[in-house]
Design an enzyme around this catalytic site. Structure first.
Site, PDB file in Angstrom:
ATOM      1  N   CYS A   1       0.638   3.142   5.944  1.00 11.64           N
ATOM      2  CA  CYS A   1       1.098   1.823   6.364  1.00 11.64           C
ATOM      3  C   CYS A   1       0.969   0.863   5.193  1.00 11.64           C
ATOM      4  O   CYS A   1       0.227   1.114   4.257  1.00 11.64           O
ATOM      5  CB  CYS A   1       0.247   1.336   7.532  1.00 11.64           C
ATOM      6  SG  CYS A   1      -1.503   1.252   7.117  1.00 11.64           S
TER       7      CYS A   1
ATOM      8  N   HIS B   1      -9.859   2.045  -0.901  1.00  9.41           N
ATOM      9  CA  HIS B   1      -8.421   1.849  -0.835  1.00  9.41           C
ATOM     10  C   HIS B   1      -7.952   0.845  -1.887  1.00  9.41           C
ATOM     11  O   HIS B   1      -7.717  -0.316  -1.580  1.00  9.41           O
ATOM     12  CB  HIS B   1      -8.077   1.375   0.598  1.00  9.41           C
ATOM     13  CG  HIS B   1      -6.649   0.979   0.792  1.00  9.41           C
ATOM     14  ND1 HIS B   1      -5.598   1.612   0.166  1.00  9.41           N
ATOM     15  CD2 HIS B   1      -6.093   0.007   1.563  1.00  9.41           C
ATOM     16  CE1 HIS B   1      -4.468   1.037   0.546  1.00  9.41           C
ATOM     17  NE2 HIS B   1      -4.744   0.060   1.379  1.00  9.41           N
TER      18      HIS B   1
ATOM     19  N   CYS C   1       0.805  -1.219   0.000  1.00  3.80           N
ATOM     20  CA  CYS C   1       0.000   0.000   0.000  1.00  3.80           C
ATOM     21  C   CYS C   1       0.840   1.271   0.000  1.00  3.80           C
ATOM     22  O   CYS C   1       0.311   2.374  -0.171  1.00  3.80           O
ATOM     23  CB  CYS C   1      -0.937  -0.008   1.196  1.00  3.80           C
ATOM     24  SG  CYS C   1      -1.837  -1.553   1.310  1.00  3.80           S
TER      25      CYS C   1
END
Lengths: 413, 437
Positions: free
Chosen positions: A400, A370, A89
């Site tokens: 993160c 996301h 990510c």
């Protein structure tokens, strides 16, 4: 850094829940759409840029040259080089750092960074035995050899191995890891739901005032992130059943409402030297000042998504800043508990507190969604525009990532 | 866009269709030739005829030659027939028009008549004669066949550069769907040259707006393609195709004038061309019209151009020297249309805006004109019920609908630096549609 890279602007597709409106398109299609929207916004059709760097977390074997292939489908000059990066990510922000560094060193004048992911079009692997049969079949030259290869096929091998949202070394999903961190920090269900509610409210308000008009280009008829629930309430969020941490000792607090679902989308950001931007009369929203990447040993008990807790102090020390020096703080909302744990850890470690009116002021991943690799570029462009709107200031971005990694960056306008 | 959007038109061009149509006396729309870069349009020579008192024959001849059109005097087919009738002052002299008949018969392309501006002729008989030319031209346009168009240029004293660009436009393939129209051409100072001319087109995501972006880009403009954020995907495709840029702008937003002005000033040193093209329809009979359908049409089609223009004129640097405004009106605004009281009010209102702004803008070296499209094959007309749609197509002298590019070419011409002498005009691009003519 020798010279700071300017953030000119960004563009993304609306983010869409996996399996919905983007179910029939690939991560590459999404990246092309995000790039073409950016190219159009800044009049870059036919231009050769220094480089385009992007990546995806869920990657097909055919996507070995994903970003380069995407560039070839855009209006950019095909002489624009490109390469792929994959850091879970953190991808979308790491790519921006890479482009910014080359700009800082004078190796390129302008480039595009970003990321794309399609959880709908995720790669599906086949059983290893079947894969070996198929490879042998493709090598077979005679019908006899082909038959021999096929004869090795066993019915059990026909089961596909779908991708798992789980850490390779622990077998636990990101949500389960996050649930352990939530327990460790004694995060309440209510605090997580409040953060999720704020995310939806802030994002809805930003849409209403046209904030995304120059950050987003509709795709396939989708004009807004479809995870956004402008009318959600604490009561509605409180009614949801916990989905993670149910077998842990302690209250399970993580629900579908305070966790991000699987999402499809792409985001890109245009970075350049100040000179390059000035020569084209393009706006400079902010500068990417510095960044730090860190990793933690999640295999032996550290929180999977807590690497920014380690990265931020290092970055602040290097830049001589404290949390109080930031007008805005953007913390990627992989889960509400991640944000709360990160803030709590920063406070515990003496970095200071983050006032809520400076945190994720236009909403973040809980409301937006996301698509893993796209998130960093979305955050960077949004933050740069927010600072520009304020007429200046400084922001901290924290993302993160799976694999126990994380990245933090300082943006100034 | 291809002609396949007009299935009847395509059918009557096939052998059986041709036979059927001629037997049944049905309309047989000609195939109109459009401008294609580097393609020679006028294969046959043109002819320039001066009637009594004509003063422009030599220069017009030279202009046509300069633009690559041969000018002959033979008896063969003609691609264009330019007639300088501006010196006619007596009814007896009108007889000279009769000498045009054999030449008109040989013309397949353009007929262009130059006249004086009637209001400038004091002698009653002279003025009557000059005014009479309009009836002549409008009727001749209805008799013309094979896609030939007939138009009238009213030439004011001192018109030169603008007249030249008008002659070039009206004798070219760019004016394929402009027919039976009178236009006044005056004196004007051409806009100064700029390294990169900049145009902004509102409603650029599709239809006429997209075609206009293309034509303006062809003539060297960087086109800022503006449209609502919701149309962003198509808008990006248009902008990338024409190597322009996008601006997500809701023209009705309170901040829109300021945002547009700043965008043009900050990023482009001002616009050379502003095309107010964004428009919507909310058709309903007047008695059934709700407030929203009324207000939204007026807000987008009329109020937005008013407010945007005001701000662009006020904001330092938003406009380049010699800037042009073009408003997209509509023949339905001029003629009225059932179920379109809101739309027609807004489109007629734009003509008023153009008329009011012409003089003050001219004083600042700018110009403003309107283009009034007739039946154009767009997503908007595709949504019409079949019978009115077919009527809309066939009631023009060219017996077909125009294409977005036809409107775009007219806008593109009015945006040219040398079209400066055309100001405060309404140019219909309608194939001489019966509506409001």
């Amino acid at each position: 850094m020798t010279r700071r890279a300017a953030i000119v602007g960004g563009n993304r597709t609306p983010f869409v829940r996996a399996g919905h409106r983007y179910a029939q398109v690939s991560a590459q299609d999404l990246l092309v759409a995000a790039l073409d929207g950016l190219v159009a916004r800044y009049g870059l059709a036919g231009e050769r840029l220094g480089e385009v760097v992007a990546g995806a977390v869920l990657k097909h074997s055919r996507d070995l040259n994903l970003t380069r292939e995407a560039v070839l489908s855009t209006a950019l000059d095909p002489a624009t080089p490109a390469y792929d990066v994959q850091q879970a990510c953190a991808t979308g922000l790491e790519t921006a750092v890479l482009v910014a560094n080359k700009i800082a060193l004078g190796q390129v004048e302008a480039g595009i960074a970003g990321g794309t992911d399609s959880a709908s079009d995720a790669p599906v692997a086949v059983d290893d035995g079947l894969r070996r049969v198929l490879l042998e079949l493709s090598r077979a030259k005679t019908p006899r050899a082909r038959l021999a290869a096929l004869a090795k096929l066993r019915p059990g091998q026909l089961r596909p191995a779908p991708p798992r949202n789980a850490e390779a070394r622990t077998g636990l999903s990101m949500g389960e890891h996050a649930a352990r961190t939530a327990l460790e920090f004694s995060l309440t269900r209510q605090a997580q739901d409040e953060l999720a509610l704020a995310s939806h409210r802030n994002l809805a308000a930003a849409y209403d005032r046209g904030f995304f008009d120059d950050l987003l280009t509709p795709y396939l008829g989708v004009r807004r992130d479809d995870l956004l629930r402008p009318d959600t309430t604490l009561d509605k969020l409180a009614a949801l059943d916990p989905v993670f941490g149910r077998d842990l000792p302690g209250e399970a607090t993580m629900t579908a409402g305070n966790s991000t679902p699987l999402t499809d989308g792409a985001a890109v950001v245009l970075l350049a030297s100040d000179e390059w931007a000035a020569a084209r009369r393009l706006p400079v929203l902010a500068h990417l000042v510095d960044a730090e990447t860190a990793a933690v040993d999640h295999v032996h008990g550290e929180g999977l998504l807590t690497a920014p807790v380690v990265a931020a102090p290092r970055l602040l020390q290097r830049t001589g800043l404290t949390l109080a020096d930031f007008d805005l703080v953007e913390v990627h909302e992989a889960f509400a508990s991640t944000v709360l744990a990160t803030l709590a850890a920063w406070e515990r470690d003496g970095l200071g507190t983050v006032a809520r009116d400076r945190l994720n002021v236009t909403g973040s991943s809980l409301a937006t969604g996301h698509p893993f690799a796209a998130t960093g570029a979305r955050l960077l462009a949004t933050t740069a525009k927010l600072l520009h709107e304020r007429g200046g200031g400084r922001a901290l971005i924290s993302v993160c990532a799976a694999g126990g990694q994380g990245i933090v960056a300082v943006v100034e306008a | 866009m291809g002609l396949s959007e007009d299935p009847y038109g395509a059918f009557v061009r096939t052998a059986p269709g041709k036979l059927l149509a001629s037997r049944a006396g049905l309309p047989r729309p000609p195939r109109l030739r459009r401008f294609v870069p580097d393609e020679e349009w006028a294969v046959d020579p043109a002819l320039v005829v001066g009637l009594s008192g004509a003063a422009r024959v030599d220069e017009v001849t030279q202009w046509l030659r300069d633009s690559g059109i041969a000018v002959g005097r033979g008896d063969g087919p003609l691609s264009a027939l330019v007639v300088d009738a501006s010196g006619l002052r007596t009814v007896a002299e009108l007889d000279e028009l009769l000498t045009l008949a054999p030449r008109f018969r040989r013309t397949r392309g353009r007929v262009l008549v130059l006249s004086a501006v009637p209001a400038d002729v004091e002698d009653p008989e002279g003025r009557a004669v000059q005014r009479g030319l309009e009836g002549f031209v409008r009727s001749l346009a209805k008799e013309a066949r094979g896609g030939t168009t007939v138009n009238l240029l009213r030439v004011a004293d001192g018109a030169s550069t603008a007249l030249r660009s008008a002659v070039e436009f009206f004798c070219s393939a760019r004016s394929a769907f402009v027919d039976g129209q009178p236009l006044v051409v005056g004196e004007g100072t051409p806009a100064p040259a700029r390294e990169r001319r900049v145009a902004v087109v509102t409603g650029a995501a599709q239809g006429i707006g997209a075609a206009t972006a293309q034509v303006l880009a062809r003539s060297g403009h960087h086109v800022v393609c503006a449209d609502v954020a919701a149309a962003g995907e198509q808008l990006a495709a248009v902008a990338n195709r024409v190597k322009g840029s996008t601006l997500h702008l809701d023209v009705t937003a309170p901040t829109a004038p300021q945002r547009l002005a700043e965008h043009l000033a900050d990023r482009f040193d001002g616009a050379d061309v502003v095309v107010h093209n964004a428009g919507i329809t909310r058709d309903r009979s007047f008695v059934n019209l709700d407030e929203d359908a009324w207000r939204s049409v007026l807000a987008v089609n009329l109020l937005a151009p008013v407010r945007l223009t005001e701000e662009l004129l006020r904001h330092p640097g938003a406009l380049a020297p010699g800037a042009r405004f073009v408003c997209l009106s509509s023949i339905n605004g001029l003629a009225g249309a059932k179920g379109q009281t809101n739309y027609a009010t807004s489109k007629a209102g734009l003509v008023g805006l153009v008329e009011a702004l012409a003089a003050p803008l001219a004083a600042r070296g700018f110009a403003v004109n309107a283009v009034a499209p007739g039946f154009i094959e767009t997503p908007m007309t595709a949504a019409m019920p079949p019978v009115p749609r077919e009527l809309g197509r066939r009631t023009s002298s060219l017996q077909q609908g125009g294409l977005p590019v036809d409107v775009a070419e007219a806008v593109g011409w009015l945006a040219q630096p040398d079209a400066a002498g055309v100001d405060g005009q309404v140019l219909r691009v309608c194939g001489q549609n019966l509506l409001g003519a």
